[in-house]
Design a protein around this motif. Structure first.
Motif, mmCIF file in Angstrom:
data_model
loop_
_atom_site.group_PDB
_atom_site.id
_atom_site.type_symbol
_atom_site.label_atom_id
_atom_site.label_comp_id
_atom_site.label_asym_id
_atom_site.label_seq_id
_atom_site.Cartn_x
_atom_site.Cartn_y
_atom_site.Cartn_z
ATOM 1 N N VAL A 266 -14.562 7.265 40.100
ATOM 2 C CA VAL A 266 -14.702 7.242 41.426
ATOM 3 C C VAL A 266 -13.435 6.687 42.162
ATOM 4 O O VAL A 266 -13.170 5.628 42.301
ATOM 5 C CB VAL A 266 -15.789 6.294 41.974
ATOM 6 N N GLU B 103 -20.144 5.652 48.079
ATOM 7 C CA GLU B 103 -20.374 6.616 46.851
ATOM 8 C C GLU B 103 -20.691 5.389 45.797
ATOM 9 O O GLU B 103 -21.339 5.892 44.853
ATOM 10 C CB GLU B 103 -18.882 7.090 46.319
ATOM 11 N N ARG C 295 -16.282 4.887 52.880
ATOM 12 C CA ARG C 295 -16.846 6.163 51.916
ATOM 13 C C ARG C 295 -16.693 5.801 50.554
ATOM 14 O O ARG C 295 -17.557 6.019 49.784
ATOM 15 C CB ARG C 295 -15.654 7.281 51.874
#
Length: 233
Positions: A59, A81, A77
């Motif tokens: 990620v 996630e 963001r």
């Protein structure tokens, strides 16, 4: 059951300085997150690239890395996630250059996720300490006071703080080197100071201040002002 969030300090750059605990966590979690530039480049990932597993989910947390732009949206963001993986029961290790709680990028994710998911931090070696080791200069003796200063401070604040401490580390140099150099000159500290660039990496540079080209100073550099004390024991 939710997953566990790990903040992994991956050290100043040399992969061999990764702790045994950080290596164990890094190689066993299903998800690895890390700060990255818009082009995908990541210093933190590069440090541990040889240890990553092909089955792990990666990620990248895209951040602007510019003082003119806020990183808040990027952290929002990234946190969203990561939260999705944690909520699905997957442990996530977030890589952080140096030490997570010392100017570390992980702090901003901890602020967003730490009260929602079980969290553990794994300490890392800070560049401020690694630089003193590679230069082989003692930072502190006995009752010396150490001050860590971002070069981004305004000139008067930088001058006042340096004038009041025994020993110092000035980080985040980059385009601020000229300002820092002028303050060191004013305080008579230039001769004591040591410039260190990319400590512990193969391209590491250690120089006297007057040997540094201000136009070529990267963000990943610092200045040490070591202790003046000379105790016999």
């Amino acid at each position: 059951m939710t997953g566990k969030l790990y903040g992994l300090g991956v050290g100043p750059g040399d992969p061999e300085l990764l702790t045994l605990k950080a290596h164990r966590v890094l190689t066993t979690v299903p998800v690895v997150a890390y700060p990255a530039a818009a082009d995908g480049g990541s210093v933190a990932r590069a440090i541990v690239a040889a240890f990553l597993q092909p089955t792990q989910i990666e990620v990248p947390i895209i951040l602007p890395f510019s003082p003119q732009e806020s990183a808040a949206a990027g952290y929002d963001r990234g946190a969203a996630e990561i939260a999705a993986h944690l909520a699905a029961g997957r442990d996530v290790a977030v890589l952080c250059e140096g030490e997570p709680m010392l100017y570390g990028s992980f702090m901003y994710l901890l602020n967003r996720l730490g009260d929602r998911f079980p969290t553990e931090l794994v300490p890392g070696i800070s560049s401020t300490l690694a630089a003193a080791d590679v230069a082989q200069v003692p930072l502190t003796y006995r009752q010396d006071v150490l001050t860590i200063l971002p070069a981004t401070l305004d000139r008067p604040t930088l001058r006042d703080r340096l004038a009041q401490t025994d020993t110092a580390v000035i980080i985040k140099l980059g385009r601020h080197f000229g300002k820092v150099r002028s303050v060191l000159d004013e305080l008579g500290l230039t001769g004591r100071s040591i410039y260190i660039e990319r400590a512990t990496l193969p391209q590491q540079q250690i120089r006297a201040i007057d040997q540094v080209d201000p136009a070529a100073v990267p963000y990943w550099s610092l200045i040490l002002i070591p202790s003046r004390s000379q105790p016999g024991a």
